[in-house]
Design a protein around this motif. Sequence first.
Motif, PDB file in Angstrom:
ATOM      1  N   UNK A  39       0.847  -1.198   0.000  1.00 34.06           N
ATOM      2  CA  UNK A  39       0.000   0.000   0.000  1.00 34.06           C
ATOM      3  C   UNK A  39       0.883   1.248   0.000  1.00 34.06           C
ATOM      4  N   UNK A  40       0.544   2.219  -0.847  1.00 37.79           N
ATOM      5  CA  UNK A  40       1.260   3.507  -0.882  1.00 37.79           C
ATOM      6  C   UNK A  40       0.332   4.559  -0.292  1.00 37.79           C
ATOM      7  N   UNK A  41       0.479   4.815   0.984  1.00 38.80           N
ATOM      8  CA  UNK A  41      -0.388   5.756   1.672  1.00 38.80           C
ATOM      9  C   UNK A  41       0.294   7.108   1.820  1.00 38.80           C
ATOM     10  N   UNK A  42      -0.493   8.170   1.709  1.00 40.76           N
ATOM     11  CA  UNK A  42      -0.030   9.540   1.896  1.00 40.76           C
ATOM     12  C   UNK A  42      -0.792  10.127   3.091  1.00 40.76           C
ATOM     13  N   UNK A  43      -0.062  10.740   4.002  1.00 38.64           N
ATOM     14  CA  UNK A  43      -0.664  11.333   5.190  1.00 38.64           C
ATOM     15  C   UNK A  43      -0.412  12.835   5.128  1.00 38.64           C
ATOM     16  N   UNK A  44      -1.476  13.612   5.058  1.00 37.49           N
ATOM     17  CA  UNK A  44      -1.363  15.064   4.980  1.00 37.49           C
ATOM     18  C   UNK A  44      -2.464  15.729   5.782  1.00 37.49           C
ATOM     19  N   UNK A  45      -2.491  17.060   5.760  1.00 37.79           N
ATOM     20  CA  UNK A  45      -3.561  17.786   6.437  1.00 37.79           C
ATOM     21  C   UNK A  45      -4.412  18.503   5.402  1.00 37.79           C
ATOM     22  N   UNK A  46      -5.630  18.821   5.814  1.00 39.07           N
ATOM     23  CA  UNK A  46      -6.570  19.491   4.925  1.00 39.07           C
ATOM     24  C   UNK A  46      -7.425  20.427   5.759  1.00 39.07           C
ATOM     25  N   UNK A  47      -7.673  21.638   5.244  1.00 41.79           N
ATOM     26  CA  UNK A  47      -8.532  22.609   5.925  1.00 41.79           C
ATOM     27  C   UNK A  47      -9.683  23.070   5.044  1.00 41.79           C
ATOM     28  N   UNK A  48      -9.656  22.701   3.769  1.00 43.79           N
ATOM     29  CA  UNK A  48     -10.662  23.195   2.829  1.00 43.79           C
ATOM     30  C   UNK A  48     -12.045  22.620   3.119  1.00 43.79           C
ATOM     31  N   UNK A  49     -13.044  23.460   3.029  1.00 42.30           N
ATOM     32  CA  UNK A  49     -14.461  23.086   3.186  1.00 42.30           C
ATOM     33  C   UNK A  49     -14.740  22.403   4.522  1.00 42.30           C
ATOM     34  N   UNK A  50     -14.032  22.800   5.564  1.00 43.37           N
ATOM     35  CA  UNK A  50     -14.232  22.186   6.874  1.00 43.37           C
ATOM     36  C   UNK A  50     -14.425  23.242   7.961  1.00 43.37           C
ATOM     37  N   UNK A  51     -14.754  24.441   7.569  1.00 43.68           N
ATOM     38  CA  UNK A  51     -15.002  25.497   8.538  1.00 43.68           C
ATOM     39  C   UNK A  51     -13.758  25.920   9.290  1.00 43.68           C
ATOM     40  N   UNK A  52     -12.589  25.813   8.671  1.00 42.95           N
ATOM     41  CA  UNK A  52     -11.354  26.207   9.318  1.00 42.95           C
ATOM     42  C   UNK A  52     -10.743  25.139  10.202  1.00 42.95           C
ATOM     43  N   UNK A  53     -11.414  24.007  10.367  1.00 43.41           N
ATOM     44  CA  UNK A  53     -10.894  22.921  11.196  1.00 43.41           C
ATOM     45  C   UNK A  53      -9.831  22.149  10.423  1.00 43.41           C
ATOM     46  N   UNK A  54      -8.823  21.684  11.130  1.00 41.08           N
ATOM     47  CA  UNK A  54      -7.754  20.914  10.517  1.00 41.08           C
ATOM     48  C   UNK A  54      -8.038  19.435  10.690  1.00 41.08           C
ATOM     49  N   UNK A  55      -7.906  18.674   9.604  1.00 39.66           N
ATOM     50  CA  UNK A  55      -8.044  17.219   9.668  1.00 39.66           C
ATOM     51  C   UNK A  55      -6.815  16.577   9.037  1.00 39.66           C
ATOM     52  N   UNK A  56      -6.450  15.424   9.560  1.00 43.43           N
ATOM     53  CA  UNK A  56      -5.388  14.621   8.972  1.00 43.43           C
ATOM     54  C   UNK A  56      -6.037  13.701   7.956  1.00 43.43           C
TER      55      UNK A  56
END
Length: 116
Positions: A39-56
């Motif tokens: 498996x080639x997994x990528x772990x990053x963060x995203x803030x778009x379309x989430x009300x300013x909340x950060x998700x991994x």
Amino acid sequence: MKDNSWKKREGIVFSTASDFKYETADTPAEQQTLPAALQRLRVGIDKRNRGGKTVTLVSGFKGGESDLESLGKTLKTKLGVGGSAKDGEILIQGDFRDKAVQILITLGYTQTKRSN
């Protein structure tokens, strides 16, 4: 028993062709899950379309939904946070990129990389 085959023909009202065959949408077979080492997994963060909340965001999983959900549940319990797993991605609430990469490598996902 009544034949209710017409219920499977959603979207087609009428056809005048005498040789027309209705096609029904069958459920696709679940995709085979690759072994953890492949498996080639990528772990990053995203803030778009989430009300300013950060998700991994863990993306790149190749396999069935049940395996994705079990991996997501394992990550969420080891990190002690909430999240979800759907459409080939695992969302974890908060910025846990480094910890998530370490956990995935210990689980056997050796081709895991941290992005952005």
